[in-house]
Scaffold this motif. Structure first.
Motif, mmCIF file in Angstrom:
data_model
loop_
_atom_site.group_PDB
_atom_site.id
_atom_site.type_symbol
_atom_site.label_atom_id
_atom_site.label_comp_id
_atom_site.label_asym_id
_atom_site.label_seq_id
_atom_site.Cartn_x
_atom_site.Cartn_y
_atom_site.Cartn_z
ATOM 1 N N SER A 71 101.819 52.872 -44.159
ATOM 2 C CA SER A 71 100.593 53.497 -44.652
ATOM 3 C C SER A 71 99.905 54.365 -43.614
ATOM 4 N N HIS B 214 94.708 61.020 -42.693
ATOM 5 C CA HIS B 214 94.235 60.569 -44.004
ATOM 6 C C HIS B 214 95.454 60.310 -44.865
ATOM 7 N N SER C 241 96.701 59.100 -48.935
ATOM 8 C CA SER C 241 96.286 58.803 -50.309
ATOM 9 C C SER C 241 96.617 57.359 -50.674
ATOM 10 N N ARG C 242 97.346 56.676 -49.796
ATOM 11 C CA ARG C 242 97.710 55.285 -50.079
ATOM 12 C C ARG C 242 96.558 54.321 -49.787
ATOM 13 N N LEU C 243 95.546 54.825 -49.090
ATOM 14 C CA LEU C 243 94.393 53.986 -48.771
ATOM 15 C C LEU C 243 93.147 54.571 -49.447
ATOM 16 N N SER C 244 92.158 53.726 -49.652
ATOM 17 C CA SER C 244 90.879 54.204 -50.196
ATOM 18 C C SER C 244 90.148 55.011 -49.122
ATOM 19 N N ASP C 245 89.154 55.778 -49.551
ATOM 20 C CA ASP C 245 88.371 56.550 -48.577
ATOM 21 C C ASP C 245 87.754 55.625 -47.526
ATOM 22 N N GLU C 246 87.260 54.501 -47.996
ATOM 23 C CA GLU C 246 86.648 53.542 -47.085
ATOM 24 C C GLU C 246 87.682 53.022 -46.070
ATOM 25 N N GLU C 247 88.866 52.692 -46.551
ATOM 26 C CA GLU C 247 89.915 52.218 -45.644
ATOM 27 C C GLU C 247 90.355 53.331 -44.679
ATOM 28 N N ASN C 248 90.479 54.545 -45.191
ATOM 29 C CA ASN C 248 90.839 55.663 -44.323
ATOM 30 C C ASN C 248 89.849 55.793 -43.168
ATOM 31 N N ARG C 249 88.563 55.702 -43.498
ATOM 32 C CA ARG C 249 87.547 55.829 -42.441
ATOM 33 C C ARG C 249 87.653 54.693 -41.428
ATOM 34 N N ASN D 35 89.532 60.781 -39.156
ATOM 35 C CA ASN D 35 89.561 60.971 -40.616
ATOM 36 C C ASN D 35 88.571 62.058 -41.056
#
Lengths: 169, 169, 169, 169, 169, 169
Positions: free
Chosen positions: B91, C52, C54-62, C69
């Motif tokens: 990921s 960044h 797309s496999r993670l949520s925006d919150e997880e990306n941050r 990010n």
């Protein structure tokens, strides 16, 4: 039969190329009299120091100097760059002989500071905080009488991010 | 309308390009599972040390360690590079999170060594000569339990000319 | 009348010195056949990227990528060092011709990445997070077919503190 | 009353901390017997060379070596890094004495190569092209008999972008 | 919907921020007219030289120039940094176009000096000692007519410890 | 019983050594009042930018900015060096407290620029081309009110070859 790759010699513009044919007779006219150049030379030494002053309380010393007030000291690989200016000597094409300069710096600075504790081994720092600012001045004073060229500045890089420079008064 | 300057994408050769059209659906197939990469990260700290051992006479200490045996010590800007290996996470595309690694190294190594006297402030060096060889081992031992990746090697650059490396036993 | 300053020529120990007198006749015996040497060559390019997935949520990306990010991206001066090994060619004394290597790397890597956005301008990174780990692999894949020598490793220095290395599978 | 900032001494984990109380009695147990560490040390020298071989025609020499075939030569600041491995000496905490190593390298390599023309001043390169590949081998041969530690590799950085490495046969 | 992270824009203090709303109409007011900035750009070339002058005896040459008087010469990787000053162009935000500058330096300096023998391949140094002091002047003369900005200084780093700087007469 | 290795302390020449015996009583006389020293401190940040101006046509933008006009931008590891001058404080031996300076630079510059897109995330560059020339001015404006010392110059190294410097108006 020589391989002169280069026809646009800039120095020729200064009136020297006209005498190429008889250069052996009057080479002085080919040299740059009175042209000022600056030389920078680096030296390296490792020393320890502790930032602490008897003029402040222990509490104030800790606040002002932070980790550098650690009672047992710490140390650095100091990179010293000295800058000297002078006129190019007609014969040698140099402003100072590096062999002479190195011997002078070795004797006045490196022998006294390398592998030393600034606080304990260097007289002046028993009464002056051995910050790198003060170390610049100390080294400038030690080197300013170098006979071969004029000392312009002393710069000390204390860490990869921190440097200090002193140009005399 | 996008400006894809690049048609020869090497990663495509590994069987990933066939799924470009529906990449959003199964991105996992586009990632490299089990591919091992090595990370090198540098940290810096300044410390003082004195090379001296009670196992040798004073005369022997001076002969073996030379200027580094100076009673009041000296110091260095140590540059620590640690090398870690791991598989790339599908990921995140990373082998370790640098935020986690930095916190770990800060706590285990930098807090203990930066602006310190190795001989006086670090317990183990009261009985072991704080050469950079020994410092490599000490740091390897402190870092080898980092949970996020495998510690491969510790390298310490002591001066611009001197470095030491330890890869565990 | 030649000034051979050096009488201890180490290469002579490998059986080459005996033929000095008639070196012009059989120079091959003076070369090192089958001796393996490694070449490291550095290239530099500047690019931007955004971490960044797309496999993670925006919150997880941050959380995972932190400042990296940032929606509008940021960038680096990447320093690429490639390591190649090969046997020294008897005639040329080289393992690879750098002119050929430079042309190959320029075409396969520099043209595609320099002054580019990794996310937008490089096809593979539309589906793969452009971490430097993944960039190492992408560059290794692009360079591994260089005909002149064997590609051993690709190392990318992302910042003065961060580097990644990939040696193939 | 000592300021031991550091309670997590990693070396203690290797069974040495139990003997802290009587460390003066048996310091050997505190040292790491048989632990292998690698030392890298850099030396610098400046030399000139011309890439040219009598095995090729003048035309081929120009094509293969390009500007480096210039009849009057050119030169470099070579940065030599030698890597040595050894076990840490129990008493000194070192794998080799740098004073001994420096004297050996000075005598075998620096005196012979610094401020020299490789083609004219170094015997072996009268019959071998003085590429940096061949220079690595020559230096390895000269240094491999250093008595104090095992020579692992010789690396020469020819320019800021070009380096070569040789690890023996 | 834009992510302007930054509310304290310093440039705004110079009277430019008032016109943000209609920046497209009069962008000139947003640029800094007549603001002087200095550009430093580095170039690298490798050359050989021999320090020797016909104005001194052989004995004097050896004494003054030491190892650098070696009859067959030696060489360096010279790092040239040129400093230019100029006003920022309103439209481009630049003081000089680096593409133009690079072409000029390539033609006037690099083509003439890279992979050359200063003594043999560069006309002026057949009559002038090719010290780095003199090389600074030669390069300054060649570059001072660059049309795009004012040449302030030429600095040449000869080795990692030695640099010279010339600022014109 | 102290090991003062050094008898030629240069600072003594400035009239300070006479008071060594009672240094504790009047240490001020040992300090250098009003001596000006310059401090240089480096910070690093990574950002992306695109060189493009609405004042030029697309065709002109491509011609002037070349690859740097790439629509999706690219990026750099910027190395910022700020130079400050001040008088050495009698008690602390410093011209500015680096802890204060770091906090100021972090807040005014690093937080706003690190891991950012200059064009999108920094207000002023929505109307001004984010060349490094302009970035120097922006940073100078942000830092010139540092209370602890006088800001002399801002230098930004954009790549290993390119640097820009601004000294205010």
């Amino acid at each position: 039969m020589r391989g002169i790759a280069d026809e646009r010699a800039g120095l020729a513009e200064k009136g020297r190329s006209g005498s190429f044919a008889n250069a052996q007779d009057k080479p002085a006219s080919l040299q740059r009299c009175g042209v000022k150049v600056e030389l920078g030379r680096r030296y390296r030494f490792s020393a320890s120091h502790r930032l602490h002053t008897s003029r402040l309380s222990d509490e104030e010393n800790r606040r002002v100097f932070g980790k550098c007030n650690n009672p047992f000291g710490h140390g650095h690989n100091y990179v010293l760059e000295i800058r000297l200016s002078g006129e190019i000597d007609e014969s040698t094409g140099m402003i100072a002989n590096l062999t002479d300069l190195d011997a002078f710096v070795e004797r006045e600075v490196i022998d006294a500071l390398d592998c030393k504790s600034l606080n304990e081994d260097v007289a002046v720092f028993r009464n002056v905080v051995p910050t790198t600012e003060n170390l610049c001045i100390e080294i400038f004073e030690r080197l300013k009488r170098f006979p071969g060229a004029r000392l312009e500045r002393v710069r000390i890089q204390e860490t990869s991010n921190n440097g200090f420079e002193y140009a005399g008064e």
